[in-house]
Design an enzyme around this catalytic site. Structure first.
Site, PDB file in Angstrom:
ATOM      1  N   THR A 161     -32.284   0.681   7.154  1.00  0.00           N
ATOM      2  CA  THR A 161     -33.712   0.943   7.016  1.00  0.00           C
ATOM      3  C   THR A 161     -34.312   1.177   8.395  1.00  0.00           C
ATOM      4  O   THR A 161     -35.018   0.337   8.940  1.00  0.00           O
ATOM      5  CB  THR A 161     -34.407  -0.216   6.270  1.00  0.00           C
ATOM      6  OG1 THR A 161     -33.691  -0.425   5.050  1.00  0.00           O
ATOM      7  CG2 THR A 161     -35.838   0.110   5.936  1.00  0.00           C
ATOM      8  N   HIS A 162     -33.977   2.329   8.985  1.00  0.00           N
ATOM      9  CA  HIS A 162     -34.497   2.698  10.295  1.00  0.00           C
ATOM     10  C   HIS A 162     -35.402   3.927  10.196  1.00  0.00           C
ATOM     11  O   HIS A 162     -36.514   3.929  10.691  1.00  0.00           O
ATOM     12  CB  HIS A 162     -33.342   2.989  11.259  1.00  0.00           C
ATOM     13  CG  HIS A 162     -32.729   1.755  11.837  1.00  0.00           C
ATOM     14  ND1 HIS A 162     -32.917   1.371  13.126  1.00  0.00           N
ATOM     15  CD2 HIS A 162     -31.956   0.806  11.266  1.00  0.00           C
ATOM     16  CE1 HIS A 162     -32.274   0.228  13.348  1.00  0.00           C
ATOM     17  NE2 HIS A 162     -31.678  -0.125  12.232  1.00  0.00           N
TER      18      HIS A 162
ATOM     19  N   ASP B 284     -35.708   6.149  17.782  1.00  0.00           N
ATOM     20  CA  ASP B 284     -35.192   4.833  17.475  1.00  0.00           C
ATOM     21  C   ASP B 284     -34.771   4.218  18.815  1.00  0.00           C
ATOM     22  O   ASP B 284     -34.217   4.911  19.674  1.00  0.00           O
ATOM     23  CB  ASP B 284     -33.985   4.934  16.550  1.00  0.00           C
ATOM     24  CG  ASP B 284     -33.646   3.602  15.906  1.00  0.00           C
ATOM     25  OD1 ASP B 284     -33.853   3.467  14.698  1.00  0.00           O
ATOM     26  OD2 ASP B 284     -33.169   2.671  16.620  1.00  0.00           O
TER      27      ASP B 284
ATOM     28  N   HIS C  59     -30.575  -8.533  23.130  1.00  0.00           N
ATOM     29  CA  HIS C  59     -29.865  -7.331  23.586  1.00  0.00           C
ATOM     30  C   HIS C  59     -30.132  -7.038  25.064  1.00  0.00           C
ATOM     31  O   HIS C  59     -29.224  -6.697  25.804  1.00  0.00           O
ATOM     32  CB  HIS C  59     -30.244  -6.131  22.727  1.00  0.00           C
ATOM     33  CG  HIS C  59     -29.535  -6.124  21.418  1.00  0.00           C
ATOM     34  ND1 HIS C  59     -28.184  -5.881  21.303  1.00  0.00           N
ATOM     35  CD2 HIS C  59     -29.968  -6.366  20.159  1.00  0.00           C
ATOM     36  CE1 HIS C  59     -27.822  -5.966  20.033  1.00  0.00           C
ATOM     37  NE2 HIS C  59     -28.889  -6.260  19.313  1.00  0.00           N
TER      38      HIS C  59
ATOM     39  N   SER D 112     -32.521  -7.432  -7.227  1.00  0.00           N
ATOM     40  CA  SER D 112     -32.284  -6.030  -6.885  1.00  0.00           C
ATOM     41  C   SER D 112     -30.799  -5.902  -6.579  1.00  0.00           C
ATOM     42  O   SER D 112     -30.323  -6.380  -5.556  1.00  0.00           O
ATOM     43  CB  SER D 112     -33.129  -5.638  -5.675  1.00  0.00           C
ATOM     44  OG  SER D 112     -32.691  -4.397  -5.172  1.00  0.00           O
TER      45      SER D 112
ATOM     46  N   TRP E  37     -33.056  -1.035  -8.044  1.00  0.00           N
ATOM     47  CA  TRP E  37     -33.935  -0.893  -6.876  1.00  0.00           C
ATOM     48  C   TRP E  37     -35.288  -1.442  -7.280  1.00  0.00           C
ATOM     49  O   TRP E  37     -35.765  -1.171  -8.382  1.00  0.00           O
ATOM     50  CB  TRP E  37     -34.043   0.577  -6.447  1.00  0.00           C
ATOM     51  CG  TRP E  37     -34.776   0.767  -5.147  1.00  0.00           C
ATOM     52  CD1 TRP E  37     -36.047   1.263  -5.006  1.00  0.00           C
ATOM     53  CD2 TRP E  37     -34.311   0.482  -3.830  1.00  0.00           C
ATOM     54  NE1 TRP E  37     -36.376   1.292  -3.660  1.00  0.00           N
ATOM     55  CE2 TRP E  37     -35.337   0.827  -2.917  1.00  0.00           C
ATOM     56  CE3 TRP E  37     -33.108  -0.048  -3.321  1.00  0.00           C
ATOM     57  CZ2 TRP E  37     -35.212   0.673  -1.531  1.00  0.00           C
ATOM     58  CZ3 TRP E  37     -32.987  -0.199  -1.951  1.00  0.00           C
ATOM     59  CH2 TRP E  37     -34.025   0.165  -1.073  1.00  0.00           C
TER      60      TRP E  37
ATOM     61  N   TRP F 256     -34.910  -7.359   9.136  1.00  0.00           N
ATOM     62  CA  TRP F 256     -36.246  -7.608   9.691  1.00  0.00           C
ATOM     63  C   TRP F 256     -37.375  -7.046   8.820  1.00  0.00           C
ATOM     64  O   TRP F 256     -38.442  -7.644   8.702  1.00  0.00           O
ATOM     65  CB  TRP F 256     -36.346  -7.066  11.115  1.00  0.00           C
ATOM     66  CG  TRP F 256     -37.621  -7.463  11.793  1.00  0.00           C
ATOM     67  CD1 TRP F 256     -38.653  -6.648  12.145  1.00  0.00           C
ATOM     68  CD2 TRP F 256     -38.006  -8.792  12.174  1.00  0.00           C
ATOM     69  NE1 TRP F 256     -39.649  -7.377  12.744  1.00  0.00           N
ATOM     70  CE2 TRP F 256     -39.285  -8.695  12.768  1.00  0.00           C
ATOM     71  CE3 TRP F 256     -37.394 -10.055  12.066  1.00  0.00           C
ATOM     72  CZ2 TRP F 256     -39.964  -9.816  13.259  1.00  0.00           C
ATOM     73  CZ3 TRP F 256     -38.087 -11.166  12.554  1.00  0.00           C
ATOM     74  CH2 TRP F 256     -39.347 -11.026  13.134  1.00  0.00           C
TER      75      TRP F 256
ATOM     76  N   SER G 191     -37.387  -6.842   5.608  1.00  0.00           N
ATOM     77  CA  SER G 191     -37.550  -7.797   4.506  1.00  0.00           C
ATOM     78  C   SER G 191     -38.332  -9.021   4.963  1.00  0.00           C
ATOM     79  O   SER G 191     -39.212  -9.521   4.251  1.00  0.00           O
ATOM     80  CB  SER G 191     -36.186  -8.234   3.968  1.00  0.00           C
ATOM     81  OG  SER G 191     -35.574  -7.178   3.273  1.00  0.00           O
TER      82      SER G 191
ATOM     83  N   GLU H 145     -42.006  -8.247   5.291  1.00  0.00           N
ATOM     84  CA  GLU H 145     -42.629  -8.120   3.964  1.00  0.00           C
ATOM     85  C   GLU H 145     -42.831  -9.484   3.312  1.00  0.00           C
ATOM     86  O   GLU H 145     -43.827  -9.731   2.637  1.00  0.00           O
ATOM     87  CB  GLU H 145     -41.762  -7.221   3.066  1.00  0.00           C
ATOM     88  CG  GLU H 145     -41.840  -5.749   3.468  1.00  0.00           C
ATOM     89  CD  GLU H 145     -40.689  -4.890   2.944  1.00  0.00           C
ATOM     90  OE1 GLU H 145     -40.601  -3.724   3.364  1.00  0.00           O
ATOM     91  OE2 GLU H 145     -39.890  -5.384   2.126  1.00  0.00           O
TER      92      GLU H 145
ATOM     93  N   GLN I 180     -29.136 -10.350  11.864  1.00  0.00           N
ATOM     94  CA  GLN I 180     -29.485 -11.209  10.720  1.00  0.00           C
ATOM     95  C   GLN I 180     -29.230 -12.696  10.950  1.00  0.00           C
ATOM     96  O   GLN I 180     -29.986 -13.548  10.467  1.00  0.00           O
ATOM     97  CB  GLN I 180     -28.749 -10.712   9.463  1.00  0.00           C
ATOM     98  CG  GLN I 180     -29.197  -9.312   9.062  1.00  0.00           C
ATOM     99  CD  GLN I 180     -28.214  -8.571   8.175  1.00  0.00           C
ATOM    100  OE1 GLN I 180     -27.258  -9.177   7.660  1.00  0.00           O
ATOM    101  NE2 GLN I 180     -28.413  -7.274   7.987  1.00  0.00           N
TER     102      GLN I 180
END
Ligand code: U2F
Length: 466
Positions: free
Chosen positions: A19-20, A116, A147, A320, A346, A367, A369, A372, A389
């Protein structure tokens, strides 16, 4: 003026996996909307373009295809395989597509690269083009800081004799985490040389050259870490959480039944699965919502354990589910639980998480998720798999107290039952819920017209379009 802005050409370089690209397009859509004279070229693979644009047409954002590097008729044998093949083609594929785009736009030169954050090569490209470079980091501030600290982390780890149960307390804001929580790209010997890890390492060296870096986060999220990050960048723009700041929809209200507004007539929340209507019939904070993001599925034995636990707990649920639930879940599970839950391929996740009936989110801790869930005020049960994660899980658990990991790091029937009961039916769960609601308020504050994220977004728009 409009005559000068009409000569601006912004290139957006999306990372076409996970999801990018979706969140990046939403962000760009909002920027493009406020600058109708500026031309945007949005670069991604054909497959990703298809997915994120679907039938959407944005007048000044042109979808443009970069080569995915896959041989004809390619079938992946692992999720990393297409990524590695793609990275072999990168950045030449983007360079070629950008040259074509400039030609098609009658020689309109590229004035800004929005990419990105993975795409470190934009540092040099932007310099060659005399353009700005604005990377977008789609995960949280803590993983970005990890990072950026790759070299010191690796050095410390070898100095430790490779012991991973040691704290990261030598990095401001990360004292709750251990080496074992780090993304494998940073701290796993076997993975450091892989193309993806090499990209992330380069990224950590190049990002500080950016004109500004935008991140899907807001001011109440880990202030110590943000302060540390600010010292490393020319400009850090917290413009999240994306689900509220990037979607044109009515203002968020706490514990409002969004179905009362008839989701079927709302183009942003089609309830074709009936999840939202079904939630209307459930009690407040009683439902477990289960999802592992866009491409992760737990191994079979864990799926079985999770199914057994949710069935035994008796809590209502929405799951889901990627794959075939008839064959991949325990025999007759769907039949036995059909009055208790819904299993869908979905789900309208961001809307589900805002529904008053949802009491816990069982998640892989991607992230998007997490943001949200914060916006919905829902505490989390965490089963992380890769990348950021594990670190996300640790921060939810220790730094925020709004999430809990499963015992021994994987789903077992007993362990899962225990955490479900803890979050949905104990005082501890209530405390977690209160904490997440406090964060939810901070997110809403940041999103108000004079809120921090809104102001930062304005700065971002100015940087990109002026
Ligand atoms: C990668 O993330 P993922 O794509 O695996 O997961 P998320 O960041 O949690 O994003 C999933 C998105 O898909 C949506 C959901 C999120 O916006 O609302 N969704 C949905 O609408 N319906 C469904 O049934 C299931 C999901 C990576 F794996 C993570 O580790 C990173 O943190 C993340 C961001 O960089 O990218």
């Amino acid at each position: 003026s409009s005559s000068s802005s009409s000569s601006l050409h912004v290139a957006v370089l999306a990372f076409p996996f996970g999801t990018h690209a979706g969140p990046l397009l939403s962000l760009v859509e909002k920027i493009a909307d406020s600058a109708p004279n500026v031309t945007f070229s949005f670069f991604s693979t054909a497959r990703s373009i298809d997915k994120v644009f679907s039938n959407k047409r944005i007048p000044n954002v042109r979808p443009r295809i970069v080569h995915d590097g896959l041989p004809k008729g390619f079938r992946p044998s692992s999720p990393m395989e297409p990524i590695n093949l793609f990275l072999k083609e990168t950045p030449e594929n983007y360079r070629r597509a950008m040259e074509e785009a400039v030609e098609e736009e009658n020689g309109k030169k590229i004035t800004c690269l929005v990419s990105d954050a993975f795409y470190w090569f934009c540092a040099d490209m932007a310099e060659e083009m005399q353009a700005k470079w604005i990377p977008v980091w789609t995960s949280g501030p803590h993983s970005l800081l990890a990072h950026l600290s790759t070299d010191i982390l690796r050095w410390r780890l070898s100095w430790n004799g490779g012991k991973k149960d040691r704290t990261l307390n030598f990095i401001p804001g990360l004292s709750d985490a251990n080496f074992s929580d780090l993304p494998r790209e940073i701290a796993s010997e076997e993975e450091m040389e892989a193309p993806f890890a090499a990209m992330m390492h380069k990224m950590s060296q190049m990002l500080p050259r950016a004109t500004a870096l935008a991140i899907n986060s807001f001011d109440a999220v880990f202030p110590t870490i943000v302060k540390e990050l600010e010292s490393k960048f020319k400009l850090l723009l917290l413009v999240g959480p994306f689900p509220i700041t990037t979607k044109p929809k009515p203002p968020l209200r706490v514990r409002v039944k969004i179905t009362a507004e008839n989701p079927d007539s709302d183009p942003i929340s089609p309830d074709s699965t009936g999840c939202l209507k079904w939630l209307d019939q459930q009690e407040d904070a009683s439902v477990a919502y289960i999802s592992f993001g866009s491409f992760m599925t737990p191994p079979p034995h864990e799926l079985a354990a999770l199914a057994d636990a949710i069935e035994e707990s008796g809590f209502p649920f929405i799951w889901s589910f990627r794959g075939d639930p008839e064959t991949e879940l325990p025999f007759a599970f769907l039949k036995r639980t059909k009055n208790k839950g819904k299993v869908v391929p979905w789900a309208p996740q961001s809307h589900i998480l805002k529904h008053r009936a949802v009491g816990v989110f069982v998640t892989h801790c991607g992230w998007n998720s997490i943001m949200e869930s914060v916006v919905g005020g829902v505490p989390m049960i965490c089963r992380p798999f890769f990348g950021d994660q594990m670190l996300n899980t640790r921060m939810l658990e220790k730094a925020w107290g709004i999430g809990v990991g499963v015992e021994s790091g994987e789903f077992t029937r007993k362990g899962t039952l225990k955490v479900l009961e803890m979050v949905l039916a104990s005082e501890k769960g209530n405390v977690m819920r209160q904490k997440v609601v406090e964060l939810q308020y901070s997110a809403m504050e940041a999103d108000k017209p004079y809120g921090n994220s809104t102001q930062n977004f304005k700065t971002l728009i100015d940087l990109v379009t002026k």
